[in-house]
Motif scaffolding. Sequence first.
Motif, PDB file in Angstrom:
ATOM      1  N   GLU A 106       0.844  -1.195   0.000  1.00  0.00           N
ATOM      2  CA  GLU A 106       0.000   0.000   0.000  1.00  0.00           C
ATOM      3  C   GLU A 106       0.870   1.233   0.000  1.00  0.00           C
ATOM      4  O   GLU A 106       1.818   1.334   0.785  1.00  0.00           O
ATOM      5  N   THR A 107       0.552   2.167  -0.847  1.00  0.00           N
ATOM      6  CA  THR A 107       1.316   3.407  -0.857  1.00  0.00           C
ATOM      7  C   THR A 107       0.558   4.482  -1.629  1.00  0.00           C
ATOM      8  O   THR A 107      -0.581   4.277  -2.046  1.00  0.00           O
ATOM      9  N   PHE A 108       1.199   5.616  -1.765  1.00  0.00           N
ATOM     10  CA  PHE A 108       0.649   6.700  -2.583  1.00  0.00           C
ATOM     11  C   PHE A 108       1.621   6.950  -3.721  1.00  0.00           C
ATOM     12  O   PHE A 108       2.796   7.261  -3.484  1.00  0.00           O
TER      13      PHE A 108
ATOM     14  N   ARG B 136      -7.494   4.838  -5.948  1.00  0.00           N
ATOM     15  CA  ARG B 136      -8.304   6.055  -6.073  1.00  0.00           C
ATOM     16  C   ARG B 136      -7.365   7.173  -6.456  1.00  0.00           C
ATOM     17  O   ARG B 136      -6.385   7.453  -5.745  1.00  0.00           O
TER      18      ARG B 136
ATOM     19  N   GLY C 289      -6.559  11.157  -7.231  1.00  0.00           N
ATOM     20  CA  GLY C 289      -6.943  12.540  -6.972  1.00  0.00           C
ATOM     21  C   GLY C 289      -5.757  13.393  -7.362  1.00  0.00           C
ATOM     22  O   GLY C 289      -4.646  12.862  -7.426  1.00  0.00           O
ATOM     23  N   GLY C 290      -5.952  14.664  -7.639  1.00  0.00           N
ATOM     24  CA  GLY C 290      -4.921  15.574  -8.147  1.00  0.00           C
ATOM     25  C   GLY C 290      -3.470  15.101  -8.147  1.00  0.00           C
ATOM     26  O   GLY C 290      -2.882  14.845  -9.204  1.00  0.00           O
ATOM     27  N   PRO C 291      -2.839  14.959  -6.969  1.00  0.00           N
ATOM     28  CA  PRO C 291      -1.400  14.674  -6.976  1.00  0.00           C
ATOM     29  C   PRO C 291      -1.042  13.230  -7.313  1.00  0.00           C
ATOM     30  O   PRO C 291       0.112  12.945  -7.598  1.00  0.00           O
ATOM     31  N   GLY C 292      -1.988  12.316  -7.227  1.00  0.00           N
ATOM     32  CA  GLY C 292      -1.622  10.927  -7.498  1.00  0.00           C
ATOM     33  C   GLY C 292      -2.676   9.942  -7.049  1.00  0.00           C
ATOM     34  O   GLY C 292      -3.853  10.289  -6.952  1.00  0.00           O
TER      35      GLY C 292
ATOM     36  N   ARG D  62      -3.835   6.683  -4.392  1.00  0.00           N
ATOM     37  CA  ARG D  62      -3.712   5.781  -3.250  1.00  0.00           C
ATOM     38  C   ARG D  62      -3.954   4.395  -3.802  1.00  0.00           C
ATOM     39  O   ARG D  62      -4.995   4.149  -4.434  1.00  0.00           O
TER      40      ARG D  62
ATOM     41  N   THR E 292       0.633  19.765 -10.717  1.00  0.00           N
ATOM     42  CA  THR E 292      -0.356  19.186  -9.797  1.00  0.00           C
ATOM     43  C   THR E 292      -1.602  20.063  -9.721  1.00  0.00           C
ATOM     44  O   THR E 292      -2.727  19.566  -9.762  1.00  0.00           O
TER      45      THR E 292
ATOM     46  N   MET F 120      -5.854  19.436 -10.165  1.00  0.00           N
ATOM     47  CA  MET F 120      -6.472  19.349  -8.841  1.00  0.00           C
ATOM     48  C   MET F 120      -7.980  19.532  -8.916  1.00  0.00           C
ATOM     49  O   MET F 120      -8.471  20.405  -9.623  1.00  0.00           O
ATOM     50  N   SER F 121      -8.691  18.698  -8.198  1.00  0.00           N
ATOM     51  CA  SER F 121     -10.072  19.027  -7.873  1.00  0.00           C
ATOM     52  C   SER F 121     -10.248  18.600  -6.419  1.00  0.00           C
ATOM     53  O   SER F 121      -9.801  17.521  -6.037  1.00  0.00           O
TER      54      SER F 121
ATOM     55  N   SER G 235     -12.237  17.520  -3.000  1.00  0.00           N
ATOM     56  CA  SER G 235     -13.449  16.770  -2.679  1.00  0.00           C
ATOM     57  C   SER G 235     -13.915  17.179  -1.287  1.00  0.00           C
ATOM     58  O   SER G 235     -13.255  17.971  -0.620  1.00  0.00           O
TER      59      SER G 235
ATOM     60  N   LYS H 290      -1.437  18.832  -0.807  1.00  0.00           N
ATOM     61  CA  LYS H 290      -2.203  18.633  -2.041  1.00  0.00           C
ATOM     62  C   LYS H 290      -2.976  17.306  -1.990  1.00  0.00           C
ATOM     63  O   LYS H 290      -4.108  17.224  -2.458  1.00  0.00           O
ATOM     64  N   VAL H 291      -2.344  16.278  -1.424  1.00  0.00           N
ATOM     65  CA  VAL H 291      -3.038  14.987  -1.268  1.00  0.00           C
ATOM     66  C   VAL H 291      -4.268  15.175  -0.376  1.00  0.00           C
ATOM     67  O   VAL H 291      -5.373  14.729  -0.698  1.00  0.00           O
TER      68      VAL H 291
ATOM     69  N   ALA I 111      -7.066  17.001  -2.050  1.00  0.00           N
ATOM     70  CA  ALA I 111      -7.756  16.144  -3.017  1.00  0.00           C
ATOM     71  C   ALA I 111      -8.663  15.143  -2.315  1.00  0.00           C
ATOM     72  O   ALA I 111      -9.672  14.717  -2.866  1.00  0.00           O
ATOM     73  N   TRP I 112      -8.305  14.764  -1.090  1.00  0.00           N
ATOM     74  CA  TRP I 112      -9.107  13.783  -0.342  1.00  0.00           C
ATOM     75  C   TRP I 112     -10.077  14.476   0.620  1.00  0.00           C
ATOM     76  O   TRP I 112     -10.671  13.824   1.448  1.00  0.00           O
TER      77      TRP I 112
ATOM     78  N   ARG J 210      -3.137   0.650  11.239  1.00  0.00           N
ATOM     79  CA  ARG J 210      -3.786   1.730  10.491  1.00  0.00           C
ATOM     80  C   ARG J 210      -5.310   1.598  10.474  1.00  0.00           C
ATOM     81  O   ARG J 210      -6.021   2.600  10.440  1.00  0.00           O
TER      82      ARG J 210
ATOM     83  N   ALA K 209       0.050   8.202   2.397  1.00  0.00           N
ATOM     84  CA  ALA K 209      -1.006   7.179   2.386  1.00  0.00           C
ATOM     85  C   ALA K 209      -1.748   7.158   3.719  1.00  0.00           C
ATOM     86  O   ALA K 209      -2.958   6.915   3.754  1.00  0.00           O
TER      87      ALA K 209
ATOM     88  N   ASP L   6      -5.804   7.568   4.576  1.00  0.00           N
ATOM     89  CA  ASP L   6      -6.574   6.598   5.368  1.00  0.00           C
ATOM     90  C   ASP L   6      -7.608   7.292   6.253  1.00  0.00           C
ATOM     91  O   ASP L   6      -8.778   6.917   6.270  1.00  0.00           O
TER      92      ASP L   6
ATOM     93  N   GLN M 191     -10.389   9.262   4.420  1.00  0.00           N
ATOM     94  CA  GLN M 191     -11.384   8.325   3.896  1.00  0.00           C
ATOM     95  C   GLN M 191     -12.277   7.832   5.029  1.00  0.00           C
ATOM     96  O   GLN M 191     -13.488   7.713   4.875  1.00  0.00           O
TER      97      GLN M 191
END
Lengths: 84, 608
Positions: free
Chosen positions: A17-19, A50, A52-55, A57, B247, B251-252, B254, B282-283, B286-287, B489, B528, B532, B535
């Motif tokens: 698992e990573t990004f 999934r 999203g903008g930067p990359g 998951r 980037t 970008m959008s 959420s 940025k991550v 986006a999340w 996690r 990541a 988690d 989400q």
Amino acid sequence: MVAQGVLSRIMDALDLETFLVCSSEEEGKELAIRLMKSLGFQDVDLVFIRFGGPGARIRVRAYIYRPGQDYAWVRQIDDGEKRG
Amino acid sequence: MAFERRKILLVPLDPVHDIGLKMIRRGLEQAGHQTLLLPPDLPPEEIVSIMGKEHPDHVMISRTLGYGVGEVLGRFVDLADAAGLRDKTTLVVGGMAVRPELAAELGFDAGFGPGTSVEEVVAFVEGRPYQPDLAGAKKQKKDITAGYAYDFRHGAIGNLLEKIVTDILTWDEGKISPGILRSRLRDESWDVESFRQGKVSREFSEAYAQLCDPVPQAFHRKGEVHPKTRRQTDQEIARLEDYLTKTKSRMSVSKVQHVEGQPKVFIQYGTGCPFMDIAHIKVCEAWGADGVVHFDPSWGARTEGFIGGFLTHQEDGSVITPENLSWIKAALEPSTLWQVRAHRGLNTAETVVLAGKLGADLTKINIAYGSLAAGTDPARLTVDGIEAIRMAVKYKLPFDVVTNEELAGVPAHKAFAGMLIVTALGRRLGARPILQPLFSYSPEVMIGGQMIDNYIDFNAAKIEALRSIIDAPLWPGAPIGFLTQTEDRVQSSMTTSLHAALAAALRVDAISIASSDEAYSGGPIIAASRVDTLQAVAEGFRFFGEGRIAPTSHAQRWADEMVDKIEAVLKEVAQAPSFVEALYAGLLGSKEEGAYPGRGGRGTVTEK
């Protein structure tokens, strides 16, 4: 491929698992599979992605044993008990 | 383009699962198309026979289960080919087991995998490109303090707070510190536009250096940076700019909230490297993160003065410099709230000025916490804290009043008494403070047993107690669920999600959340792990919606007890020689409770 060493002790599969930094989901998928193959795994699948903008998951999987295969960990545990 | 009504045969090639196809049927019919939904699990031969009679434009096969999927689908395509039905009919497959690559390999014209929306399928049927509903994800910055009057609802506590505030302001008259002088110099003589053009006056640098400790002095006089840090190279900065441009172009943002009114969600960043911070921000945007909080290294709070430069290091917390903050601000999406913490150290007042000039939305100030659990001398932080609040008013920065002294062992009612004093001080000076109680498994409850049964009651009691005292915004933190997370996690994300759901049920205004690395101390948080918990929080919000969580009867009893104890503490503070003496005397947290009056800046407060 017969699992050897520590890999043979994995009960069924290895998840990574990573990004990943990428520009699309498609690219993320391709990178994820390529990553696992570059690590020497052949039976691989993308479990989750999934974007999203930067990359993306991701959760990418390498099956060490499919059901019905010869599980080396059975023998290794037996061997260990005998040695003990 | 004229509308063309299409005929679609919907086929659940699966023993039981046809929910997805029913949703698609509704979407297609609403769009004016004709649909025919077959019963589940018909043999491929019978489906092909129906296709021969009905002549659909599209056949949409759904297949959920993954085991043996290729064999079944391949046989269906072969039969359709053999019957000569492919010329006028498009074959599509979708479902959890389907990947576009698999669909193509089996001879389908298209494949829709997990996460496909009904709108996407309708667009395919109508032969037009799919345009995601970007407007649905449009976010606006929210003023967390809007709608609050800051009226005292508890008359006796309100009166005590008014008296204490008057005493504090009287005590403060005529006092000054190096931190105040720097904040005023930064306020009056540091022009942000000139800084952005690379021009900082020599006069400012020299005047500023005279008010600093040796390390910042060395920077402002000789350009030397802190020994633990290094400057980012021009090449690194150029790469960051390039990365950020690319980037941002895709970008959008959420939303994590499922219904209107659920709390705004803040994440905390401070990897030590502003470049990595930006990547993480940025991550998180986006999340669905609504806001981001800047964490600086602890040595920054113990040093008189700021250095400058685009600096990175490999320790916790990202160094506050004008350059670092400017880059982070430039990286943010327009809807993202940005908080720069000022609360605890020798640069409290100047941090507010810097944050204000560089476009922050929020800051953080708490004299009691900074004095008792963050190492700053109570007298020094009182005069600097008052100055910081005045600057927060000037720069229109609401601030939260954090109560992390609870983590040292200070009971909630004492931490809340300190928070309410600073809140009342802010109210008097025209600021917009935000109460920040902890949602945590604190030492107090570990010993007292209030969370033996559940994590709901004591946290709910805190909110109820504070709401019965003052009409002010609430932003539990920081992060929620503190000390309930483990290194696992799933456990970590789950407990964060449940605490977020509790916060939503209690209708608070905002929350700060951890990553699933919260309990891991071997290295920095990773991207990541941030995903988690975002989400997980989104799922928690989705699950509860407008639903409520019912605390047991303990909650109200503990809330009432808390209010009584807060009043008792405030009475003692009001009778003390001064607020500062009350801090030294342990009235808002004693040494036995883990609170130690700080020494940073002791002896630096002088009379004008």
